[in-house]
Design a protein around this motif. Sequence first.
Motif, PDB file in Angstrom:
ATOM      1  N   ASP A  36      78.084  91.905  33.569  1.00 52.70           N
ATOM      2  CA  ASP A  36      77.517  92.027  34.915  1.00 52.70           C
ATOM      3  C   ASP A  36      78.208  93.126  35.723  1.00 52.70           C
ATOM      4  N   GLY A  63      76.821  96.325  34.392  1.00 51.41           N
ATOM      5  CA  GLY A  63      75.437  96.414  34.854  1.00 51.41           C
ATOM      6  C   GLY A  63      75.340  96.879  36.287  1.00 51.41           C
ATOM      7  N   ALA A  64      76.224  96.373  37.157  1.00 51.68           N
ATOM      8  CA  ALA A  64      76.219  96.782  38.557  1.00 51.68           C
ATOM      9  C   ALA A  64      76.707  98.221  38.708  1.00 51.68           C
ATOM     10  N   GLY A 111      73.955 100.605  37.671  1.00 44.30           N
ATOM     11  CA  GLY A 111      72.898 100.600  38.675  1.00 44.30           C
ATOM     12  C   GLY A 111      73.296 101.382  39.910  1.00 44.30           C
ATOM     13  N   PHE A 126      64.372  98.436  39.272  1.00 48.35           N
ATOM     14  CA  PHE A 126      65.522  97.908  38.536  1.00 48.35           C
ATOM     15  C   PHE A 126      65.171  96.489  38.089  1.00 48.35           C
ATOM     16  N   ASN A 180      66.756  92.900  35.702  1.00 43.36           N
ATOM     17  CA  ASN A 180      67.730  92.235  34.829  1.00 43.36           C
ATOM     18  C   ASN A 180      67.244  90.825  34.524  1.00 43.36           C
ATOM     19  N   LEU A 189      72.733  93.245  41.113  1.00 42.28           N
ATOM     20  CA  LEU A 189      71.833  94.388  40.954  1.00 42.28           C
ATOM     21  C   LEU A 189      70.659  94.297  41.922  1.00 42.28           C
ATOM     22  N   ILE A 238      71.841  95.618  45.168  1.00 41.57           N
ATOM     23  CA  ILE A 238      71.954  97.074  45.124  1.00 41.57           C
ATOM     24  C   ILE A 238      70.581  97.720  45.272  1.00 41.57           C
ATOM     25  N   HIS A 248      63.128  95.247  42.725  1.00 43.86           N
ATOM     26  CA  HIS A 248      63.916  94.622  41.671  1.00 43.86           C
ATOM     27  C   HIS A 248      63.094  93.504  41.059  1.00 43.86           C
ATOM     28  N   TYR A 256      65.705 101.230  35.251  1.00 45.59           N
ATOM     29  CA  TYR A 256      66.959 100.754  34.678  1.00 45.59           C
ATOM     30  C   TYR A 256      66.902  99.242  34.549  1.00 45.59           C
ATOM     31  N   TYR A 315      69.148  95.710  32.657  1.00 44.78           N
ATOM     32  CA  TYR A 315      70.313  95.253  31.893  1.00 44.78           C
ATOM     33  C   TYR A 315      70.289  93.735  31.781  1.00 44.78           C
ATOM     34  N   TYR A 332      72.109  97.371  27.985  1.00 46.56           N
ATOM     35  CA  TYR A 332      71.710  98.239  29.089  1.00 46.56           C
ATOM     36  C   TYR A 332      70.641  99.216  28.612  1.00 46.56           C
TER      37      TYR A 332
END
Length: 564
Positions: free
Chosen positions: A334, A337-338, A341, A355, A357, A365, A368, A376, A394, A396, A402
Amino acid sequence: MAAVPATDSAETLYAAARAWRDDDPDPTTRSELESLLASAESGDEAARADLADRFVGMLEFGTAGLRGALGAGPNRMNRSVVIRAAAGLTAYLKQEGRAGERPCVVIGFDARYNSDVFARDTAGVVVAAGGRALLLPQPLPTPVLAFAIRHLGADAGVMVTASHNPPQDNGYKVYLGDGSQIVPPADADIARHIAAVEHVADVPRAHEGWETLGERLLSDYLDAVVTVVDPSSPRDLSIVHTSLHGVGHGTVHEAFIRAGFAAPVAVDEQAVPDPDFPTVAFPNPEEKGAIDLALARAREVRCDLVIANDPDADRCAAAILDPATGDWRMLRGDEVGALLGAHLVARGVERRDVFANSIVSSRLLAAIARAAGIRHEETLTGFKWISRVEGLRYGYEEALGYCVAPDLVRDKDGVSAALLLAELAAGLKAQGRTLSDLLDDLAAEHGVHATDSFAVRVEDLGQIDTLMGRLRAEPPSSVAGIDVVRLDDLSRGDGGLPPTDGLRFLLSDDSRVIVRPSGTEPKVKVYLEVIEPVHTRDDLSRSRALAETRLASVRADVERLTAL
């Protein structure tokens, strides 16, 4: 041929074993089954139990394809099972394809036991059925195969690998022509075609006629993958890399050199592919001790970053020097992953970018993405779902996977992820900062997102159903003294996702617990997350400590709730 339930009589079991033995094209597994059958028939109870397990059912073909222990019998990975799978896949492609066109399948393999044999068997089945088979020239990372599908315009791809599983396992991962792993209903359709194969002897197999691809494919992949980094970004970075006895060493090193980085410092003991994985107890970078040799090398050479790939190099792990302890620590999936991102946001995103996940990954994420003004998406576990998110920029998942360039590889890719992480670390180094500093920035802006996970391993798969059934019938009203305010039964599609076996508990303090059976191993996996606000930068250490305390309390209570 129908597999025999373990509850059937001994004579029925033995008859099924004899029939499978007589249809087995591999003299090694045929001899193995003959010996086991003789022992069982002579009264060896351990042999009979082993035999019954091998014939409890056909190794299940699902959205992960096939994965299991090598050995004789329908509930093992062997040539008979692979030939059936290849026949089913080819029949599905012919059914779904345009009339008169030959289905084209590109086939890759890693360095595990029998991977090359299973790959050639697959090629032989495809060719004999009138299709075109393109075989990768050598053991190569899974992302190279995933790239090759769209790059070569194939209708499907097969990767023979068990990824990070133990040495005794192998697997068979299937992709369709869009470059993504299979999902329903394609998996069920292929499984029906596999089940229609009565005898392996009835499946035509060519012994030549497939095309073995040259080195150009790997070069094309490398040329493509280095485009994930900005040519003008800093390159001053020292890296230690391990491939954990897998197939990633050469590809990763060449990718770094082509991208303008110094060649990573290799962990020599783990650089050469070895199907026995002799220096690790379990060839998964997530497992305790797996990257100890890499960390020892990092202490020797005083590098900036440690990168580890799993054996088929579709996952990427990283370790950094922890300023709090002065020693190396592995980043959680994680955290990586962050970081990736945030790096992509800093490089520039567009409003149409998305994005994504998996539901078991951290909600950082999403925060973000929200701050960046982009969408997201939360998906079920697995890149078969993440890669299909419309507009994905992106994606993950917390298990070190990823997807940083979905236009190149619509799957997790440990090579491109390593390059992007190195670019981020080099850019921070040029500013006199570190990845740890960026993690502090993210926590200060979005709160501390502390995550943890553990697994409840089972000896009997029936224990998984028992545990999940108990949690459904008697769900806790609180966890660690915090009220459960919502329970999502994922098997009903709660939360707007496709149905899958799992439970999600949301607590009144925004903590989260997810419990789900593993799709590839005999265990139930548990994922935990707490979010602790950070009011000022000076509060960061205190907020981290509070988050860890809360997380430990949640874990202790959930361990009690999930005890067998």
